[in-house]
Scaffold this active site. Sequence first.
Site, PDB file in Angstrom:
ATOM      1  N   ASN A  13     -82.671  47.794 -42.843  1.00 59.74           N
ATOM      2  CA  ASN A  13     -81.397  47.094 -42.613  1.00 59.74           C
ATOM      3  C   ASN A  13     -81.685  45.600 -42.668  1.00 59.74           C
ATOM      4  O   ASN A  13     -82.299  45.051 -41.765  1.00 59.74           O
ATOM      5  CB  ASN A  13     -80.828  47.484 -41.240  1.00 59.74           C
ATOM      6  N   LYS A  15     -79.626  43.183 -42.430  1.00 58.88           N
ATOM      7  CA  LYS A  15     -78.683  42.369 -41.653  1.00 58.88           C
ATOM      8  C   LYS A  15     -78.201  41.197 -42.513  1.00 58.88           C
ATOM      9  O   LYS A  15     -77.967  41.372 -43.701  1.00 58.88           O
ATOM     10  CB  LYS A  15     -79.320  41.896 -40.338  1.00 58.88           C
ATOM     11  N   HIS A 100     -73.255  49.890 -36.244  1.00 58.79           N
ATOM     12  CA  HIS A 100     -74.476  49.223 -35.780  1.00 58.79           C
ATOM     13  C   HIS A 100     -74.137  48.440 -34.511  1.00 58.79           C
ATOM     14  O   HIS A 100     -73.047  47.890 -34.388  1.00 58.79           O
ATOM     15  CB  HIS A 100     -75.009  48.282 -36.873  1.00 58.79           C
ATOM     16  N   GLU A 102     -74.892  45.607 -33.479  1.00 57.32           N
ATOM     17  CA  GLU A 102     -74.478  44.206 -33.682  1.00 57.32           C
ATOM     18  C   GLU A 102     -72.998  44.145 -34.070  1.00 57.32           C
ATOM     19  O   GLU A 102     -72.279  43.232 -33.672  1.00 57.32           O
ATOM     20  CB  GLU A 102     -75.380  43.541 -34.735  1.00 57.32           C
ATOM     21  N   GLU A 172     -80.334  54.017 -31.663  1.00 58.52           N
ATOM     22  CA  GLU A 172     -80.903  52.671 -31.563  1.00 58.52           C
ATOM     23  C   GLU A 172     -80.614  52.090 -30.188  1.00 58.52           C
ATOM     24  O   GLU A 172     -79.527  51.535 -29.957  1.00 58.52           O
ATOM     25  CB  GLU A 172     -80.297  51.761 -32.631  1.00 58.52           C
ATOM     26  N   GLY A 178     -84.447  44.223 -32.366  1.00 57.76           N
ATOM     27  CA  GLY A 178     -84.787  42.817 -32.606  1.00 57.76           C
ATOM     28  C   GLY A 178     -85.491  42.155 -31.439  1.00 57.76           C
ATOM     29  O   GLY A 178     -85.616  40.935 -31.406  1.00 57.76           O
ATOM     30  N   SER A 217     -87.114  47.805 -33.262  1.00 59.28           N
ATOM     31  CA  SER A 217     -88.443  47.180 -33.316  1.00 59.28           C
ATOM     32  C   SER A 217     -89.525  48.086 -33.916  1.00 59.28           C
ATOM     33  O   SER A 217     -90.681  48.035 -33.491  1.00 59.28           O
ATOM     34  CB  SER A 217     -88.857  46.678 -31.924  1.00 59.28           C
TER      35      SER A 217
HETATM   36  C1  PEP Z   1     -81.701  47.392 -36.792  1.00 56.33           C
HETATM   37  O1  PEP Z   1     -81.279  46.390 -37.340  1.00 56.33           O
HETATM   38  O2  PEP Z   1     -81.054  48.448 -36.850  1.00 56.33           O
HETATM   39  C2  PEP Z   1     -82.964  47.329 -36.063  1.00 56.33           C
HETATM   40  C3  PEP Z   1     -83.432  48.407 -35.498  1.00 56.33           C
HETATM   41  O3  PEP Z   1     -83.572  46.099 -36.014  1.00 56.33           O
HETATM   42  P1  PEP Z   1     -85.110  45.819 -35.598  1.00 56.33           P
HETATM   43  O4  PEP Z   1     -85.966  46.812 -36.341  1.00 56.33           O
HETATM   44  O5  PEP Z   1     -85.365  44.413 -36.053  1.00 56.33           O
HETATM   45  O6  PEP Z   1     -85.218  45.999 -34.130  1.00 56.33           O
END
Ligand code: PEP
Length: 256
Positions: A13, A15, A100, A102, A172, A178, A217
């Site tokens: 992803n 973003k 997501h 975010e 998630e 992040g 992460s």
């Molecule tokens: C994500 O954007 O879905 C995500 C898990 O980000 P990250 O791997 O940077 O934590």
Amino acid sequence: MPDAARRPYVVGNWKLWGTRAAATGYCERLAELEPDGGWPVDTGLAVPFTALDAVVAGLHGRATAVLAQNMHQEQEGAFTGEISAPMLTELSVDGVVLGHSERRQLFGETDRALQEKVPAALAAGLQPILCVGETEEERERGETERKLRGQVQEGLDKVADERLADVVIAYEPIWAIGTGQVATPEQAQEAIAFVRALVADRSREAAELTRVLYGGSVKPGNAAEILAQEDVDGALVGGASLDPESFAQIVAAAAQ
Ligand code: PEP
């Protein structure tokens, strides 16, 4: 190890990263890294709308799926700034990330809208990846299961039983996205087994086939132990997917 019926799936992803020029360069590098005979597991890249056609072209002839990061539930209408499923399929996009955290936290995405978006994506021939997960406070208050139950049940509410297994779910935990604070393999396994049980409440058969990914992460150094968990069928990878080398290493870890 995940059930053999569920082929592991690793999705990057990006973003809000990825100009068209950067996306084209990324695809060239990823092609160099791809083993002869293709990637050993299913792969996908969720990229900004403006980079979708560049990535579709850059990955032409390869199995890696191209996904958008959001879409509107209606096909057309007075919804300024939105993109619909037919607009994505016209670009040969394969799927779409929906809900997501975010988008939920920063842009007001609701379970109610997702209830419409998930079936709309399926009807258009797009593979939806429905994201669910709890905040740190919810986990501390012991509300993880309540939160996941609401998000999974609402997100799948208008999906027919025979289409349930076409929805990929990404667990998630928001506190792990992040932040560099990855869930332990046990936490990931426990939550994902719970998500699978929620799908089983609708259809046992679908639950056996539904792929549930972990996101938060994931890096080349921690991917293998998380992906080795019984119910973890792959990963949704944010930051580490921006580097094709890291992404390729995580894909390799998923194949172990
Ligand atoms: C994500 O954007 O879905 C995500 C898990 O980000 P990250 O791997 O940077 O934590």
